[in-house]
Design an enzyme around this catalytic site. Structure first.
Site, mmCIF file in Angstrom:
data_model
loop_
_atom_site.group_PDB
_atom_site.id
_atom_site.type_symbol
_atom_site.label_atom_id
_atom_site.label_comp_id
_atom_site.label_asym_id
_atom_site.label_seq_id
_atom_site.Cartn_x
_atom_site.Cartn_y
_atom_site.Cartn_z
ATOM 1 N N THR A 12 0.947 -1.116 -0.057
ATOM 2 C CA THR A 12 0.030 -0.032 -0.134
ATOM 3 C C THR A 12 0.923 1.152 0.046
ATOM 4 O OG1 THR A 12 -1.740 -1.228 1.157
ATOM 5 C CG2 THR A 12 -1.887 1.118 1.218
ATOM 6 N N LYS B 98 -7.479 1.908 -2.626
ATOM 7 C CA LYS B 98 -6.985 1.494 -1.261
ATOM 8 C C LYS B 98 -6.937 2.563 -0.443
ATOM 9 C CE LYS B 98 -4.896 -0.846 1.826
ATOM 10 N NZ LYS B 98 -4.887 -2.205 2.392
HETATM 11 P P1 NAP Z 1 5.705 -6.743 7.455
HETATM 12 O O1 NAP Z 1 5.316 -7.868 8.235
HETATM 13 O O2 NAP Z 1 6.138 -5.636 8.215
HETATM 14 O O3 NAP Z 1 6.578 -7.061 5.970
HETATM 15 C C1 NAP Z 1 7.204 -6.071 5.404
HETATM 16 C C2 NAP Z 1 8.032 -6.770 4.409
HETATM 17 O O4 NAP Z 1 8.839 -5.938 3.446
HETATM 18 C C3 NAP Z 1 9.115 -7.536 4.990
HETATM 19 O O5 NAP Z 1 9.449 -8.780 4.295
HETATM 20 C C4 NAP Z 1 10.371 -6.574 4.697
HETATM 21 O O6 NAP Z 1 11.528 -7.292 4.794
HETATM 22 C C5 NAP Z 1 10.045 -5.962 3.652
HETATM 23 N N1 NAP Z 1 10.800 -4.686 3.369
HETATM 24 C C6 NAP Z 1 10.234 -3.727 3.970
HETATM 25 N N2 NAP Z 1 11.081 -2.615 3.650
HETATM 26 C C7 NAP Z 1 12.065 -2.981 2.612
HETATM 27 C C8 NAP Z 1 13.111 -2.574 2.038
HETATM 28 N N3 NAP Z 1 13.451 -1.198 1.860
HETATM 29 N N4 NAP Z 1 13.804 -3.271 0.983
HETATM 30 C C9 NAP Z 1 13.436 -4.753 0.976
HETATM 31 N N5 NAP Z 1 12.560 -5.389 1.869
HETATM 32 C C10 NAP Z 1 11.821 -4.409 2.572
HETATM 33 O O7 NAP Z 1 4.422 -5.858 6.769
HETATM 34 P P2 NAP Z 1 3.189 -6.433 6.139
HETATM 35 O O8 NAP Z 1 1.948 -6.422 7.266
HETATM 36 O O9 NAP Z 1 3.273 -7.904 5.180
HETATM 37 O O10 NAP Z 1 2.698 -5.359 5.067
HETATM 38 C C11 NAP Z 1 3.273 -5.126 3.757
HETATM 39 C C12 NAP Z 1 2.242 -4.435 2.979
HETATM 40 O O11 NAP Z 1 1.046 -4.669 2.704
HETATM 41 C C13 NAP Z 1 2.208 -2.819 3.588
HETATM 42 O O12 NAP Z 1 2.268 -2.040 2.465
HETATM 43 C C14 NAP Z 1 0.971 -2.873 4.209
HETATM 44 O O13 NAP Z 1 0.450 -1.531 4.464
HETATM 45 C C15 NAP Z 1 -0.033 -3.830 3.367
HETATM 46 N N6 NAP Z 1 -0.945 -4.579 3.906
HETATM 47 C C16 NAP Z 1 -0.995 -5.145 5.193
HETATM 48 C C17 NAP Z 1 -1.931 -6.001 5.661
HETATM 49 C C18 NAP Z 1 -1.813 -6.661 6.907
HETATM 50 O O14 NAP Z 1 -3.280 -6.860 7.362
HETATM 51 N N7 NAP Z 1 -0.832 -6.838 7.727
HETATM 52 C C19 NAP Z 1 -3.253 -5.643 5.067
HETATM 53 C C20 NAP Z 1 -3.475 -4.995 3.695
HETATM 54 C C21 NAP Z 1 -2.321 -4.499 3.360
HETATM 55 P P3 NAP Z 1 12.317 -7.783 6.168
HETATM 56 O O15 NAP Z 1 11.743 -9.204 6.479
HETATM 57 O O16 NAP Z 1 13.646 -7.620 5.839
HETATM 58 O O17 NAP Z 1 11.932 -6.477 7.333
#
Ligand code: NAP
Length: 299
Positions: free
Chosen positions: A99, A174
């Site tokens: 997002t 979104k």
């Molecule tokens: P998360 O668990 O914190 O995972 C983030 C991922 O992004 C990790 O694999 C992280 O790597 C990677 N990452 C972040 N910055 C990076 C960078 N600069 N270079 C390379 N890798 C990077 O977050 P999430 O909940 O899965 O969310 C991911 C996306 O989906 C976000 O945009 C969020 O807003 C969206 N989203 C989330 C949900 C939800 O319910 N969680 C629902 C809808 C949408 P590392 O493992 O090395 O940290």
């Protein structure tokens, strides 16, 4: 579309990547923290050492990272997707499930077009539960042709797959989704606070109100967690704050007053200031508790 790359195996990325394997795609994965690739390797995925190497081995690249600068880094940073050989990039599709900001998405899409790479912005809604069950709602912006070519990839991770318009339309949709999510969540917190003050049983209140006009995903899924003071993420407060910053920028661009959303953003910031940033968004309830001088589940 047979070989798919997956960059970002966090709370959302890991189960979505698993669903691609279950649907029969050959998967190549990359994660900044390499240990998070291990569960996918166990299911048969191959690993790439960088986004560039990954892009050279697949037909489409799914990205699922945190914020706008992170998407930019995996696409255009050192050893980013754009560093793959030109002939490997030709015809590639990048599906960005993160997002991020709609305007930034349009700029990234224009840069990728110069490399003959199509970008679909494809943020999702439905939470970690929807990611695990493959029932996400996927809101897609970008060229219709690229969307059609990726139909099977998108169908493997979601249930409601909608082409919303040109580049940026998925992210704009979104942003609207997050207005709905956050304002509904505040309503759930306040309703449960009142229920408790009235001496009502919280689970009974959630059950009966869910069945009528007040029913919502926030009430059904996060209401019971608030009642138990279970603040594990799910979807983190910090991430909803990020999303509401995106909404605030868009609202400012359009000179649109969005008072309710701005209020929830303030309260979520307060939650983060009190150490709840990495908790689930239901930790908004802790702000209501502090201001009301009570705790959920206690008299
Ligand atoms: P998360 O668990 O914190 O995972 C983030 C991922 O992004 C990790 O694999 C992280 O790597 C990677 N990452 C972040 N910055 C990076 C960078 N600069 N270079 C390379 N890798 C990077 O977050 P999430 O909940 O899965 O969310 C991911 C996306 O989906 C976000 O945009 C969020 O807003 C969206 N989203 C989330 C949900 C939800 O319910 N969680 C629902 C809808 C949408 P590392 O493992 O090395 O940290």
């Amino acid at each position: 579309m047979k070989r798919i790359g997956y960059i970002g195996l966090g709370i959302m990325g890991r189960p979505m990547a698993e669903n691609l394997i279950k649907a029969g795609f050959e998967l190549v994965v990359y994660n900044r923290t390499p240990a998070k690739t291990e569960p996918l390797i166990a299911l048969g995925a191959a690993v790439a050492s960088s986004p560039a190497e990954l892009a050279g081995r697949v037909d489409a690249v799914c990205v699922n990272v945190t914020d706008t600068p992170d998407v930019e880094a995996v696409l255009f940073g050192e050893r980013g997707v754009a560093q793959a050989e030109a002939d490997k990039l030709n015809g590639l599709v990048v599906i960005d499930h993160s997002t991020i900001d709609p305007d930034a998405t349009r700029r990234l899409a224009a840069r990728l077009t110069e490399l003959n790479v199509a970008l679909l912005d494809a943020p999702v809604s439905g939470g970690d539960i929807g990611a695990r069950n493959g029932t996400l709602s996927v809101m897609v912006g970008g060229e219709r042709g690229a969307f059609d070519r990726c139909a099977a990839v998108l169908a493997a991770v979601g249930q409601t797959i909608t082409h919303c318009g040109p580049s940026g339309a998925g992210q704009a949709t979104k942003a609207c989704n997050q207005v709905l999510v956050s304002t509904a969540l505040l309503g759930v917190c306040e309703a449960l606070a009142l229920a408790q003050a009235e001496g009502l049983d919280l689970d009974t209140t959630i059950k009966v109100t869910s069945g009528g006009a007040a029913g919502s995903w926030q009430l059904a899924h996060l209401g019971p967690k608030i009642a138990r003071r279970d603040f594990d993420p799910g979807f983190m407060v910090d991430l909803l704050n990020k999303d509401l910053n995106i909404v605030a920028h868009a609202a400012a661009d359009h000179e649109l007053p969005m008072a309710a959303t701005a209020l929830v953003a303030q309260l979520l910031r307060e939650a983060a200031q009190h150490g709840r940033g990495r908790d689930g968004t239901q930790a908004l309830a802790t702000v209501i508790e502090r201001r009301g001088g009570f705790e959920f589940g206690h008299d």
